[in-house]
Design a protein around this motif. Structure first.
Motif, mmCIF file in Angstrom:
data_model
loop_
_atom_site.group_PDB
_atom_site.id
_atom_site.type_symbol
_atom_site.label_atom_id
_atom_site.label_comp_id
_atom_site.label_asym_id
_atom_site.label_seq_id
_atom_site.Cartn_x
_atom_site.Cartn_y
_atom_site.Cartn_z
ATOM 1 N N ASN A 206 21.094 -77.652 13.777
ATOM 2 C CA ASN A 206 19.772 -77.019 13.750
ATOM 3 C C ASN A 206 19.874 -75.726 12.943
ATOM 4 N N THR A 207 19.859 -75.851 11.622
ATOM 5 C CA THR A 207 20.064 -74.698 10.755
ATOM 6 C C THR A 207 18.949 -73.678 10.905
ATOM 7 N N ALA A 208 17.708 -74.152 11.049
ATOM 8 C CA ALA A 208 16.583 -73.223 11.178
ATOM 9 C C ALA A 208 16.708 -72.384 12.449
ATOM 10 N N GLY A 209 17.137 -73.003 13.540
ATOM 11 C CA GLY A 209 17.309 -72.247 14.776
ATOM 12 C C GLY A 209 18.453 -71.257 14.689
ATOM 13 N N ALA A 211 19.481 -69.835 12.023
ATOM 14 C CA ALA A 211 19.104 -68.768 11.096
ATOM 15 C C ALA A 211 18.253 -67.698 11.757
ATOM 16 N N ARG A 212 17.794 -67.952 12.984
ATOM 17 C CA ARG A 212 17.038 -66.924 13.729
ATOM 18 C C ARG A 212 17.909 -66.238 14.784
ATOM 19 N N SER A 213 19.179 -66.546 14.813
ATOM 20 C CA SER A 213 20.077 -65.961 15.794
ATOM 21 C C SER A 213 20.782 -64.739 15.194
ATOM 22 N N ARG A 214 21.730 -64.193 15.931
ATOM 23 C CA ARG A 214 22.467 -63.034 15.428
ATOM 24 C C ARG A 214 23.425 -63.409 14.304
ATOM 25 N N ALA A 216 22.357 -64.953 11.681
ATOM 26 C CA ALA A 216 21.448 -65.289 10.589
ATOM 27 C C ALA A 216 22.020 -64.912 9.225
ATOM 28 N N ARG A 217 22.601 -63.731 9.145
ATOM 29 C CA ARG A 217 23.115 -63.274 7.849
ATOM 30 C C ARG A 217 24.215 -64.198 7.331
ATOM 31 N N HIS A 220 22.695 -67.727 6.328
ATOM 32 C CA HIS A 220 22.032 -67.711 5.022
ATOM 33 C C HIS A 220 23.062 -67.614 3.895
#
Length: 308
Positions: A206-209, A211-214, A216-217, A220
């Motif tokens: 779940n890449t989108a999920g 990417a909203r975690s800590r 994320a940097r 990406h």
């Protein structure tokens, strides 16, 4: 719309198609009303080749309606032999103009033989079931110091000033360079995989999920989704296969005996009581391969009747 699109009805029709697509998506999902988009936010115009945009093969120059004379262009890639030019998108990015062509051509990429499981990670970019572990290039982290300096300079500028516009352009150019490095690296990796293997397996993360975690940097910067997407479309053109498997427990399962043990992330070696001892990411890649192509011991193992 950009001024370049005001002399071609094809470009005007393309703007209307974008608006129709946006509202169709809004009514389908029932939320997220489309925002107003000013003319200054339109950075691209679409043309049909021969209608608003022409190409001279003799000197490789472009002609755009409304622009006097022929435009000299620097070509990144030559057109494939026998390609039919269909459409082109003229876009402005970072103060530079680009023309992206869509062509119709018979294409068949090189296809390798054999199977491989690939585990995309953060400590290393990826590990394969063959045992290869690729270090992460960390494009964003290497450029972080310079980008942070540009961001601070931008924060000190007065809004609306010319200096702020120049600093903002330098910041955008730095971000665009990072994006180009990521995409170029992903293209080379995906082409190498398709040329070497006929079947490739990834974790269906779940890449989108994430990417909203800590993380994320780092997510990406690793650009997992870009790697999977580029590999998928290249395998389709070469006649190869991409398989996505359930990611649960891939780093906790022994690829040799199937035993499951909760190992902390700080432990980078997989050591099992059965005698299996290898890199943690390489072990996870073998589990990915097992779930996609082998009988295995994981979640994708087929259940069969056995004699009592």
């Amino acid at each position: 719309m950009p001024p370049i699109a005001r002399w071609s009805f094809t470009a005007l029709q393309q703007v209307l198609r974008r608006v129709e697509t946006t509202y169709t998506a809004f009514f389908r999902r029932g939320r997220g009303f489309p925002r107003f988009r000013a003319a200054s936010r339109y950075h691209a115009a679409a043309f049909r080749v021969g209608d608003g945009l022409s190409f001279r093969g003799s000197d490789r120059r472009l002609g755009i309606v409304g622009v006097p004379g022929a435009i000299k262009a620097v070509w990144h890639t030559a057109f494939p032999r026998g390609a039919k030019l269909v459409t082109a998108v003229v876009t402005r990015q970072g103060g530079n103009w680009y023309a992206v062509f869509s062509v119709e051509v018979e294409f068949g990429g090189e296809r390798g033989v054999g199977d491989v499981g690939i585990d995309l990670e953060l400590s290393a970019l990826f590990a394969t079931s063959d045992g290869h572990v690729e270090p992460a290039p960390c494009f964003e982290r290497r450029a972080h110091k310079a980008q942070r300096r540009r961001q601070r300079a931008l924060a000190r500028c007065q809004r609306g000033s010319r200096r702020r516009a120049k600093v903002r352009a330098r910041l955008a150019a730095g971000s665009a360079r990072i994006a180009r490095q990521r995409r170029d690296h992903a293209h080379k990796l995906s082409r190498e995989w398709v040329a070497r293997y006929g079947r490739i397996a990834f974790k269906d993360s779940n890449t989108a999920g994430l990417a909203r975690s800590r993380l994320a940097r780092s997510i990406h910067d690793a650009s997992w989704r870009l790697l999977v997407d580029l590999t998928t479309y290249k395998t389709a053109s070469a006649g190869a296969v991409v398989q996505l498997v359930d990611p649960r427990g891939t780093s906790q399962t022994c690829p040799a005996c199937g035993a499951v043990a909760a190992n902390p992330l700080s432990l980078r070696r997989h050591a099992c009581a059965c005698g299996s001892d290898l890199d943690r990411d390489a072990a996870a890649a073998q589990v990915v391969w097992d779930r996609a192509f082998g009988p295995g011991h994981g979640l994708r193992s087929p259940s069969v009747r056995v004699a009592a």
